[in-house]
Design a protein around this motif. Sequence first.
Motif, PDB file in Angstrom:
ATOM      1  N   ALA A 295       0.812  -1.226   0.000  1.00 63.47           N
ATOM      2  CA  ALA A 295       0.000   0.000   0.000  1.00 63.47           C
ATOM      3  C   ALA A 295       0.843   1.273   0.000  1.00 63.47           C
ATOM      4  N   SER A 296       2.113   1.180   0.397  1.00 66.65           N
ATOM      5  CA  SER A 296       2.908   2.396   0.601  1.00 66.65           C
ATOM      6  C   SER A 296       3.092   3.212  -0.673  1.00 66.65           C
ATOM      7  N   SER A 297       3.408   2.553  -1.778  1.00 68.48           N
ATOM      8  CA  SER A 297       3.640   3.304  -3.017  1.00 68.48           C
ATOM      9  C   SER A 297       2.375   4.006  -3.498  1.00 68.48           C
ATOM     10  N   TYR A 298       1.219   3.353  -3.332  1.00 70.05           N
ATOM     11  CA  TYR A 298      -0.044   3.973  -3.745  1.00 70.05           C
ATOM     12  C   TYR A 298      -0.410   5.131  -2.826  1.00 70.05           C
ATOM     13  N   LEU A 299      -0.196   4.961  -1.509  1.00 71.51           N
ATOM     14  CA  LEU A 299      -0.476   6.047  -0.573  1.00 71.51           C
ATOM     15  C   LEU A 299       0.457   7.234  -0.799  1.00 71.51           C
ATOM     16  N   LEU A 300       1.714   6.927  -1.097  1.00 73.06           N
ATOM     17  CA  LEU A 300       2.674   7.995  -1.350  1.00 73.06           C
ATOM     18  C   LEU A 300       2.247   8.837  -2.546  1.00 73.06           C
ATOM     19  N   ARG A 301       1.758   8.177  -3.577  1.00 75.15           N
ATOM     20  CA  ARG A 301       1.303   8.891  -4.774  1.00 75.15           C
ATOM     21  C   ARG A 301       0.009   9.653  -4.500  1.00 75.15           C
ATOM     22  N   ALA A 302      -0.833   9.115  -3.609  1.00 78.11           N
ATOM     23  CA  ALA A 302      -2.149   9.721  -3.371  1.00 78.11           C
ATOM     24  C   ALA A 302      -2.081  10.903  -2.401  1.00 78.11           C
ATOM     25  N   VAL A 303      -1.290  10.786  -1.328  1.00 75.71           N
ATOM     26  CA  VAL A 303      -1.325  11.816  -0.281  1.00 75.71           C
ATOM     27  C   VAL A 303       0.003  12.539  -0.090  1.00 75.71           C
ATOM     28  N   GLY A 304       1.105  11.991  -0.607  1.00 73.51           N
ATOM     29  CA  GLY A 304       2.394  12.653  -0.461  1.00 73.51           C
ATOM     30  C   GLY A 304       3.165  12.196   0.774  1.00 73.51           C
ATOM     31  N   ASN A 305       4.387  12.675   0.904  1.00 72.38           N
ATOM     32  CA  ASN A 305       5.283  12.234   1.978  1.00 72.38           C
ATOM     33  C   ASN A 305       4.780  12.602   3.370  1.00 72.38           C
ATOM     34  N   VAL A 306       4.343  13.861   3.530  1.00 74.70           N
ATOM     35  CA  VAL A 306       3.984  14.356   4.859  1.00 74.70           C
ATOM     36  C   VAL A 306       2.808  13.578   5.435  1.00 74.70           C
ATOM     37  N   TYR A 307       1.753  13.428   4.650  1.00 72.35           N
ATOM     38  CA  TYR A 307       0.570  12.742   5.154  1.00 72.35           C
ATOM     39  C   TYR A 307       0.821  11.242   5.338  1.00 72.35           C
ATOM     40  N   LEU A 308       1.693  10.680   4.522  1.00 75.07           N
ATOM     41  CA  LEU A 308       2.051   9.270   4.716  1.00 75.07           C
ATOM     42  C   LEU A 308       2.759   9.082   6.054  1.00 75.07           C
ATOM     43  N   LEU A 309       3.640   9.999   6.408  1.00 78.17           N
ATOM     44  CA  LEU A 309       4.316   9.938   7.710  1.00 78.17           C
ATOM     45  C   LEU A 309       3.329  10.157   8.852  1.00 78.17           C
ATOM     46  N   LEU A 310       2.350  11.036   8.648  1.00 79.86           N
ATOM     47  CA  LEU A 310       1.328  11.246   9.669  1.00 79.86           C
ATOM     48  C   LEU A 310       0.486   9.985   9.885  1.00 79.86           C
ATOM     49  N   ILE A 311       0.145   9.306   8.800  1.00 75.55           N
ATOM     50  CA  ILE A 311      -0.614   8.049   8.910  1.00 75.55           C
ATOM     51  C   ILE A 311       0.208   7.013   9.673  1.00 75.55           C
ATOM     52  N   THR A 312       1.491   6.918   9.344  1.00 70.14           N
ATOM     53  CA  THR A 312       2.370   5.962  10.029  1.00 70.14           C
ATOM     54  C   THR A 312       2.463   6.269  11.517  1.00 70.14           C
ATOM     55  N   SER A 313       2.649   7.549  11.852  1.00 64.92           N
ATOM     56  CA  SER A 313       2.737   7.943  13.262  1.00 64.92           C
ATOM     57  C   SER A 313       1.436   7.644  14.008  1.00 64.92           C
ATOM     58  N   SER A 314       0.298   7.884  13.351  1.00 60.05           N
ATOM     59  CA  SER A 314      -1.000   7.612  13.978  1.00 60.05           C
ATOM     60  C   SER A 314      -1.170   6.129  14.268  1.00 60.05           C
ATOM     61  N   LEU A 315      -0.715   5.281  13.350  1.00 59.91           N
ATOM     62  CA  LEU A 315      -0.813   3.835  13.564  1.00 59.91           C
ATOM     63  C   LEU A 315       0.061   3.391  14.734  1.00 59.91           C
ATOM     64  N   TYR A 316       1.234   4.009  14.875  1.00 56.31           N
ATOM     65  CA  TYR A 316       2.099   3.703  16.019  1.00 56.31           C
ATOM     66  C   TYR A 316       1.422   4.094  17.330  1.00 56.31           C
ATOM     67  N   VAL A 317       0.763   5.245  17.344  1.00 55.60           N
ATOM     68  CA  VAL A 317       0.064   5.699  18.551  1.00 55.60           C
ATOM     69  C   VAL A 317      -1.069   4.742  18.902  1.00 55.60           C
TER      70      VAL A 317
END
Length: 291
Positions: free
Chosen positions: A18-40
């Motif tokens: 899913a990472s490559s598709y999410l990166l194309r859809a939302v960009g680097n910043v929002y992908l990192l935010l999604i990752t951080s939210s999942l960690y929380v």
Amino acid sequence: MTIVEASVSVGSVIGSVASSYLLRAVGNVYLLLITSSLYVIAYVFTNVVLEESLRGAVKGGLKSVLNISLIKEMITECFKERPNHGRAQILLLTVANSLSVFILYGVMSLEYLYTRHKLNWAIKQYTLYSAVHTTVNFVGAFFGVVVVQRLFHVTDLAFSIVAFLSATSEHLIKAFAVMSWHLYLGAGIAVFRGLSSPLIRSMLTKILPPQDIAKVFALMCAIEGVSPLVSPALYNSLYAYTISSFPGAIYILSCGITGLCAIFLGFVQYFRWNSPSIIYDSLNENQEGEE
């Protein structure tokens, strides 16, 4: 332990695909935010849902984590002399498991750079390979424990040696790969490589007295905690130095380390062939002390 490793593998596969598709859809910043939210979410879930299962365990806080007396107790118990080369067995198993983590952190950040430089892969090709690699490890771990161990009665230690040897073969294939299918061949050969860590931990729980298991695991985690600091520095320097001549040098280094781990486990196997169980002797010593 295998189910836990398998769960991590499933998450890794989903994330890789899913990472490559999410990166194309939302960009680097929002992908990192999604990752951080999942960690929380994972952290909150762990603290709210999971409860302490050990009897008599006292819930601690920040002060207990930094308690020097607990650290001294851990070091004393892990390095004290034990019958039948018990101390050597424990340390060899701990170091072997920690070195596998050392390789993981060293190669993890360089693998995509290596495939892009050597095979001209794009991010989509690499994420597909990463998903396939993780799936193969998941299937190998599940099949190995459920079928191979039960059918052929292979011990945890012997299977761990096989896992390290298969990982050694994979690193060697990656080092000299010139075609894309070479990497997939390496992943297929190393089908059991994901079993080394859970099998070593399983082995430790079987040869240690119950009161020492947590202390040895704590030492193992402490050594593994140093890996993200030392391993990337070593691997990055080696890759930068050899990128123009032989970029596969990082995998030759990994091949040597995994081969060394297999040798360590071979020594443990030799000690166990020539001595009875550590648990048996340790329990006997405790009973004699009580008498």
